[in-house]
Design a protein around this motif. Structure first.
Motif, PDB file in Angstrom:
ATOM      1  N   GLY A  96       0.805  -1.215   0.000  1.00 24.56           N
ATOM      2  CA  GLY A  96       0.000   0.000   0.000  1.00 24.56           C
ATOM      3  C   GLY A  96       0.837   1.263   0.000  1.00 24.56           C
ATOM      4  N   SER A  97       0.215   2.359  -0.358  1.00 20.13           N
ATOM      5  CA  SER A  97       0.912   3.639  -0.472  1.00 20.13           C
ATOM      6  C   SER A  97       1.456   4.125   0.867  1.00 20.13           C
ATOM      7  CB  SER A  97      -0.016   4.697  -1.067  1.00 20.13           C
ATOM      8  OG  SER A  97      -1.142   4.875  -0.230  1.00 20.13           O
ATOM      9  N   GLU A  98       0.930   3.597   1.967  1.00 17.73           N
ATOM     10  CA  GLU A  98       1.394   4.012   3.288  1.00 17.73           C
ATOM     11  C   GLU A  98       2.624   3.230   3.745  1.00 17.73           C
ATOM     12  OE1 GLU A  98      -0.697   0.348   3.713  1.00 17.73           O
ATOM     13  OE2 GLU A  98      -1.284   2.152   2.629  1.00 17.73           O
ATOM     14  N   SER A  99       2.977   2.188   3.022  1.00 17.03           N
ATOM     15  CA  SER A  99       4.095   1.329   3.405  1.00 17.03           C
ATOM     16  C   SER A  99       5.440   2.001   3.135  1.00 17.03           C
ATOM     17  CB  SER A  99       4.040   0.016   2.624  1.00 17.03           C
ATOM     18  OG  SER A  99       5.223  -0.733   2.822  1.00 17.03           O
ATOM     19  N   PRO A 100       6.409   1.798   4.032  1.00 14.33           N
ATOM     20  CA  PRO A 100       7.743   2.340   3.765  1.00 14.33           C
ATOM     21  C   PRO A 100       8.434   1.636   2.593  1.00 14.33           C
ATOM     22  CG  PRO A 100       7.755   1.037   5.782  1.00 14.33           C
ATOM     23  CD  PRO A 100       6.324   1.132   5.321  1.00 14.33           C
ATOM     24  N   PHE A 101       7.885   0.509   2.128  1.00 11.93           N
ATOM     25  CA  PHE A 101       8.492  -0.252   1.038  1.00 11.93           C
ATOM     26  C   PHE A 101       7.964   0.126  -0.340  1.00 11.93           C
ATOM     27  CE2 PHE A 101       8.422  -3.065   4.796  1.00 11.93           C
ATOM     28  CZ  PHE A 101       9.788  -3.076   5.037  1.00 11.93           C
ATOM     29  N   VAL A 102       6.901   0.908  -0.399  1.00 10.38           N
ATOM     30  CA  VAL A 102       6.262   1.200  -1.677  1.00 10.38           C
ATOM     31  C   VAL A 102       7.175   1.991  -2.613  1.00 10.38           C
ATOM     32  CG1 VAL A 102       5.035   3.325  -1.004  1.00 10.38           C
ATOM     33  CG2 VAL A 102       4.074   1.824  -2.762  1.00 10.38           C
ATOM     34  N   LEU A 103       7.905   2.928  -2.096  1.00  3.01           N
ATOM     35  CA  LEU A 103       8.797   3.743  -2.929  1.00  3.01           C
ATOM     36  C   LEU A 103       9.856   2.869  -3.591  1.00  3.01           C
ATOM     37  CD1 LEU A 103       9.675   6.543  -3.931  1.00  3.01           C
ATOM     38  CD2 LEU A 103      11.059   6.739  -1.857  1.00  3.01           C
ATOM     39  N   LYS A 104      10.467   1.996  -2.822  1.00  2.58           N
ATOM     40  CA  LYS A 104      11.498   1.109  -3.357  1.00  2.58           C
ATOM     41  C   LYS A 104      10.904   0.171  -4.408  1.00  2.58           C
ATOM     42  CE  LYS A 104      15.673  -0.557  -3.369  1.00  2.58           C
ATOM     43  NZ  LYS A 104      16.660   0.107  -4.181  1.00  2.58           N
ATOM     44  N   HIS A 105       9.708  -0.338  -4.150  1.00  3.68           N
ATOM     45  CA  HIS A 105       9.035  -1.233  -5.107  1.00  3.68           C
ATOM     46  C   HIS A 105       8.839  -0.534  -6.451  1.00  3.68           C
ATOM     47  CE1 HIS A 105       6.356  -4.264  -6.678  1.00  3.68           C
ATOM     48  NE2 HIS A 105       5.360  -3.413  -6.736  1.00  3.68           N
ATOM     49  N   HIS A 106       8.305   0.679  -6.423  1.00  2.00           N
ATOM     50  CA  HIS A 106       8.090   1.429  -7.664  1.00  2.00           C
ATOM     51  C   HIS A 106       9.420   1.750  -8.355  1.00  2.00           C
ATOM     52  CE1 HIS A 106       3.826   1.840  -7.261  1.00  2.00           C
ATOM     53  NE2 HIS A 106       3.909   2.478  -6.115  1.00  2.00           N
ATOM     54  N   GLN A 107      10.409   2.156  -7.573  1.00  2.00           N
ATOM     55  CA  GLN A 107      11.711   2.488  -8.147  1.00  2.00           C
ATOM     56  C   GLN A 107      12.357   1.275  -8.817  1.00  2.00           C
ATOM     57  OE1 GLN A 107      13.673   4.070  -4.669  1.00  2.00           O
ATOM     58  NE2 GLN A 107      13.140   6.172  -5.191  1.00  2.00           N
ATOM     59  N   ASN A 108      12.282   0.128  -8.153  1.00  3.45           N
ATOM     60  CA  ASN A 108      12.869  -1.091  -8.724  1.00  3.45           C
ATOM     61  C   ASN A 108      12.310  -1.376 -10.115  1.00  3.45           C
ATOM     62  OD1 ASN A 108      14.427  -1.650  -6.453  1.00  3.45           O
ATOM     63  ND2 ASN A 108      12.876  -2.957  -5.531  1.00  3.45           N
TER      64      ASN A 108
END
Length: 174
Positions: A96-108
């Protein structure tokens, strides 16, 4: 207020896309550290990618790197080994967009897309269109994109796995 709340919920991808599985936080940090984890997991749904050697050869990556990824996926029930054959586990995860992992997922996945642009393979499709429009038009387009995402996910659910693809949609104000 109730209508506004429902409209807000409808505009959240997480409310429309339910995950089949929820990873523990420690596993999420590994899973979302590289595109390889979700990429390899999706590949295992395809008949052509049922072992480490097939996946490593297709991705042109070292066997030991893919072996490490597969071990993680099996340990976290995202893949399974049935009769010595690698198979996909739960079909969908969602960060979800609130997760600290979402940015890395999109960047990858964006980095992987940029890498694929270099190949100039006509099977791939890349589209970039900076534009200006009214606020009203911009507000009308966002739900269309959400509908597209939901429609795509409904379509792939029953589809037999034969190929792997990545869909990335960027829509932002600048």
């Amino acid at each position: 207020k109730k209508i506004n709340l429902e409209q807000k919920k409808a505009n959240q991808i997480a409310k429309r896309m339910k995950a089949d599985t929820e990873l523990p936080e420690t596993s999420k940090s590994v899973f979302y550290s590289s595109w390889l984890y979700s990429g390899v997991r999706n590949m295992t749904a395809c008949p052509s990618y049922k072992d480490v050697d097939q996946i490593a050869a297709h991705l042109k990556l070292p066997r030991h790197a893919i072996q490490k990824v597969i071990e993680f996926l099996v340990q976290n029930n995202l893949c399974a080994i049935k009769d010595g054959i690698l198979d996909v586990g739960p079909q969908q995860t969602h960060v979800g967009s609130e997760s600290p992992f979402v940015l890395k997922h999109h960047q990858n996945w964006r980095i992987q897309g940029i890498t694929k642009m270099i190949e100039q393979n006509e099977k791939n499709l890349f589209f970039t269109s900076p534009m200006s429009m009214s606020r009203e038009t911009a507000e009308e387009i966002r739900p269309l994109i959400l509908d597209l995402i939901e429609s795509v996910r409904k379509k792939i659910r029953p589809s037999p796995s034969e190929v792997v693809r990545c869909l990335g949609i960027d829509w932002f104000e600048y």
